[in-house]
Design an enzyme around this catalytic site. Structure first.
Site, short mmCIF file in Angstrom:
data_model
loop_
_atom_site.label_atom_id
_atom_site.label_comp_id
_atom_site.label_asym_id
_atom_site.label_seq_id
_atom_site.Cartn_x
_atom_site.Cartn_y
_atom_site.Cartn_z
N ALA B 20 0.81 -1.22 0.00
CA ALA B 20 0.00 0.00 0.00
C ALA B 20 0.85 1.27 0.00
O ALA B 20 0.83 2.06 -0.96
CB ALA B 20 -0.95 -0.02 1.19
N ARG B 31 4.76 10.71 -10.58
CA ARG B 31 3.87 11.71 -11.15
C ARG B 31 4.39 13.12 -10.87
O ARG B 31 4.32 14.00 -11.73
CB ARG B 31 2.46 11.55 -10.56
CG ARG B 31 1.46 12.47 -11.22
CD ARG B 31 0.10 12.46 -10.53
NE ARG B 31 -0.65 11.24 -10.76
CZ ARG B 31 -1.93 11.08 -10.43
NH1 ARG B 31 -2.59 12.08 -9.86
NH2 ARG B 31 -2.55 9.95 -10.65
N SER B 48 1.10 -4.04 -4.57
CA SER B 48 -0.10 -3.22 -4.75
C SER B 48 -1.40 -4.01 -4.59
O SER B 48 -2.27 -3.95 -5.46
CB SER B 48 -0.04 -2.60 -6.15
OG SER B 48 -1.03 -1.62 -6.32
N CYS B 52 -6.53 -6.19 3.11
CA CYS B 52 -7.78 -6.24 3.88
C CYS B 52 -8.80 -7.17 3.25
O CYS B 52 -9.77 -7.57 3.90
CB CYS B 52 -8.39 -4.85 3.97
SG CYS B 52 -7.26 -3.62 4.60
N ARG B 86 4.72 2.52 -16.34
CA ARG B 86 4.71 3.93 -15.94
C ARG B 86 6.12 4.43 -15.60
O ARG B 86 6.30 5.49 -15.01
CB ARG B 86 3.86 4.12 -14.69
CG ARG B 86 2.40 3.76 -14.88
CD ARG B 86 1.68 4.11 -13.59
NE ARG B 86 0.31 3.67 -13.60
CZ ARG B 86 -0.54 3.91 -12.62
NH1 ARG B 86 -0.14 4.59 -11.56
NH2 ARG B 86 -1.78 3.48 -12.68
N VAL B 96 15.30 -6.45 0.83
CA VAL B 96 16.38 -5.60 1.33
C VAL B 96 16.82 -6.17 2.67
O VAL B 96 16.03 -6.26 3.61
CB VAL B 96 15.91 -4.13 1.45
CG1 VAL B 96 17.01 -3.29 2.10
CG2 VAL B 96 15.56 -3.58 0.06
N ASP B 307 2.23 0.71 7.46
CA ASP B 307 1.89 0.03 8.71
C ASP B 307 3.03 0.01 9.73
O ASP B 307 2.79 -0.20 10.92
CB ASP B 307 1.49 -1.43 8.42
CG ASP B 307 0.11 -1.54 7.78
OD1 ASP B 307 -0.57 -0.50 7.64
OD2 ASP B 307 -0.29 -2.65 7.43
N ASN B 329 -1.90 4.12 2.62
CA ASN B 329 -1.94 4.76 1.31
C ASN B 329 -1.69 6.26 1.40
O ASN B 329 -0.98 6.84 0.59
CB ASN B 329 -3.30 4.50 0.65
CG ASN B 329 -3.35 3.16 -0.07
OD1 ASN B 329 -2.91 3.05 -1.20
ND2 ASN B 329 -3.86 2.15 0.61
N TYR B 451 -32.67 12.80 5.16
CA TYR B 451 -33.79 12.01 5.68
C TYR B 451 -34.81 11.68 4.60
O TYR B 451 -35.31 12.56 3.91
CB TYR B 451 -34.53 12.76 6.80
CG TYR B 451 -35.92 12.19 7.04
CD1 TYR B 451 -36.08 10.85 7.39
CD2 TYR B 451 -37.05 12.97 6.86
CE1 TYR B 451 -37.35 10.31 7.56
CE2 TYR B 451 -38.33 12.44 7.04
CZ TYR B 451 -38.47 11.10 7.38
OH TYR B 451 -39.71 10.57 7.52
#
Lengths: 476, 476
Positions: B20, B31, B48, B52, B86, B96, B307, B329, B451
């Site tokens: 994430a 970008r 990616s 969850c 990309r 690593v 995390d 994220n 409502y």
């Protein structure tokens, strides 16, 4: 109140109208000052009922607790007896026909007994609501003998009359319903009558259904849902008259004759302002009763609350007339506290509305792009098509969000949502909350919204829309 | 950036971890600065993906697009090939294993080839996530030959291993599952394995399930839902060991032996901090990596996100470690922009969480009463049992809201909701938005929530709770 100030006695509080605003006011006034005399005059038989539920009773989504019960009475939250038990003098079938502000009296017609009396008040609440608009073409035959099978839907008796028509009270049960007007009453009634097995055609004068509520991009989706479920929709169609003798047989329109043996006229509402005018209370530009934040009219000691009354739109800071149930209840509470000697204010609305038509949920809050432009705001909107749950979750459904903000400031202006899982559009409330707190698109984007796959994507569709709108604002 | 300032070249951005936070960072960095070299080392095979969703794949709520597809791969949002398209250098199966902050290099093990190399970086992101806690009692037999049928659930290979067990890879398909831990992974897995036809027993060391997430009043309702659906729940039960040779046959507990041929260990997670420590980056009191709002660790040029990283709790203004997908994220995006020379900040979280167990939706945001008290806040809560739609609407379901505020100031502190229509608890987001905007209970009460009878009562249950809490605050 300072310790040295005299306590003003509340005296006699009179409330005209016993539905949402009126009964909320009565309850609050009595709670705030148990010693106050509170009297409610309601011209109908029922008080304190949820008029918004009427289409659902007709459609079969609301049923009485017992087989003998009247389904419509399920909408009643409290009976006159219950209110009297709280010390509130509720008089149903009592219509206030006159008002003398100087003398501090109202003229009351006891409709059951046919007697008129004069009743004094110290503080008065005008909570007379709205009436359904009945265009000239609907006033066929005479007022004494209206054409059978032609109905509006505002109150329980209207609903009961539609039910009687459906049961064949005017001859045989109807087969073809024509609904005039594509606002939410019209849309909800299209679903209800379809559920009752009728063939339904909906006529809308404007270019699209739900035209006053949504931008074009979303209006189409509402019509698509209706058509997918078998409702014939004709937009750009003006009604010119009704046909039939004794009972309606058709609707004459700009596009020809539409055969129908049940007609629902749902072309809008107008505030009941006769008594407010009689009191000398000012009306606003909207045509509804003007009040300050304490629900006081321009006439001393006279309050107004509910569907007949304007409210403050917190996004535009203008007075608006958007008659809705929650707003009426809120205004009534504020008026009740103030009439009983308290000090409450109604901070206004942000234009939230929601409805369901078949499986489709439709919601909006704040301003649409069209509304923002009409007010001269420089607004920009984005549209996002996503899913209401995680995209990979089998039970996810589409959801469309349109989000609108002010160019430059990035101030949130509003949102519109549609989804075929209707309750997924209740997330409109997140934007409503942020509008109340005058927030930017960035504030929305930063919000820690709840995520698990059966509830939303990791980026809830509102966050996706905020991200896209942020980029568009920067590029504008 | 001023016109005269030198444009610093981004150089080589290295990201450790491709789920994430890591992939969000990579996308954002590229970008923001298309000229930057961005390399991602992911020790696993997948990048990616939505971790969850793992319990829902096992439970059958997520299925591959085609019959040949792997259901687990539905969770993958983007493949390494797509990211390479990309211009992002994604290297899967690359772990690593070392870090030299001074030299600006990482040591990388190519797990497929068994080769190690040294890779330079200018900016580094440590997005190594968390590992499932494996208590001593779960470390039976040897690391080389662990006991069959014993699993944790953190990543796709874990999920695939559980699926293999369910298919009978370790002998015959299991019939009795024992889940150790009543947090949301444990609860979600109880539902998933029940859906797969297993008899399920859930063991929780604490007094109740969902104990870290909810106040007592709501914990009970979660257990009641489990029990109503046929899950056996034993709270106050500590696990002491496993039985079996080669394959698990039971769980030894403080309350005796529990027979089981599938065991899910869901007793919590711990941040993977070895590389951060090697970099000399400070850890916070929570044990996770400490960062500033720009996601910078205390080591120059080294960022952390996801995390493994602390975040700021906006209600308490304290650092917390609440590893959740959306937070990861968000942190990744911020780190990515900053590593590429931009200036972004992560404004923090408000502690929103949501889960479903069978039909029951459970949500919370802000602080519980217990959490507020533990922080020394003078807090007060109310509980409201109402319906998620209008009470008279046939399809309305119960909903319970607990709302918490600070005495005196009336500041909103948090809310907890449960409802047997699970998505009805998504209205937690309204309170999350108001917590972000530092609001009072009165602000919530004033909000113009949507409502109509198929969506809520005229007073949405959140407004009912706010009204009740306002009164309680005044009386306190």
């Amino acid at each position: 109140m300072g310790a040295t100030s005299a306590i003003e006695k509340t005296g006699r509080i009179v409330i005209i109208g016993g539905v949402a605003a009126g009964m909320s006011a009565a309850s609050r006034a009595k709670r705030f000052d148990p010693g106050a005399e509170v009297v409610v005059f309601e011209r109908g038989e029922y008080i304190s009922y949820g008029a918004c539920g009427l289409p659902y009773v007709i459609g079969g989504d609301v049923t009485a607790d017992s087989a003998e019960g009247d389904d419509f009475e399920r909408l009643v939250a409290r009976t006159p007896e219950q209110m009297r038990g709280r010390g509130i003098g509720v008089r149903t079938n009592h219509e206030v026909t006159g008002l003398d502000a100087k003398a501090g009296t109202v003229t009351v017609l006891n409709r059951a007994a046919g007697r008129t009396s004069t009743e004094p008040f110290d503080r008065l609440l005008i909570a007379t609501g709205v009436s359904a608009v009945r265009p000239d073409w609907a006033q066929t035959q005479s007022a004494q003998t209206p054409l059978g099978g032609v109905h509006v839907l505002r109150d329980i008796p209207d609903g009961q009359a539609i039910e009687a028509s459906l049961q064949g009270a005017n001859g045989k049960p109807p087969k073809r319903a024509c609904i005039v007007g594509g606002g939410y009453i019209g849309l909800e009634m299209a679903e209800a009558l379809h559920a009752r097995g009728l063939s339904v055609i909906l006529l809308e004068k404007g270019l699209e259904v739900a035209g006053r509520m949504l931008d074009k991009q979303l209006q189409r989706r509402v019509r698509a849902e209706l058509e997918a479920k078998g409702i014939e929709v004709r937009c750009g169609t003006a009604v010119e008259g009704l046909t039939g003798t004794g009972h309606v047989t058709g609707v004459q329109t700009s596009g020809g004759l539409v055969r129908a043996d049940l007609v629902i006229v749902a072309v809008g509402v107008k505030p009941n302002t006769a008594l407010a005018k009689a009191a000398g209370a000012r009306l606003g530009k909207t045509g509804a009763v003007a009040v300050n934040l304490r629900q006081e009219t321009s006439a001393a000691g006279i309050y107004a609350a509910g569907d007949n009354t304007e409210s403050l739109h917190r996004v535009t800071r203008r007075k608006v007339h958007i008659p809705l149930g929650l707003t009426a209840n809120r205004m009534g509470r504020v008026a009740g506290v103030n009439m009983a000697g308290g000090d409450a204010t109604f901070p206004g609305i942000v234009g939230t509305a929601i409805f369901k038509v078949f499986d489709l949920g439709v919601a909006r809050t704040g301003l649409t792009q069209a509304e923002a432009e009409a007010l001269g705001l420089k607004a920009v909107s984005v549209d996002v098509d996503s899913t209401d749950h995680a995209g990979y979750y089998n039970d996810s459904r589409p959801i469309h969000v349109r989000l609108t903000a002010e160019v430059g400031s990035g101030r949130l202006l509003g949102t519109q949502l549609v989804s075929p899982r209707h309750i997924s559009v209740k997330r409109v409330d997140v934007v409503a909350a942020l509008l109340h707190r005058r927030s930017t698109v960035q504030h929305l984007f930063d919000t820690d919204l709840a995520y698990a796959p059966p509830f939303s994507g990791v980026w809830d569709v509102l966050l996706v829309a905020a991200d896209k709108l942020n980029r568009k604002i920067r590029e504008t």
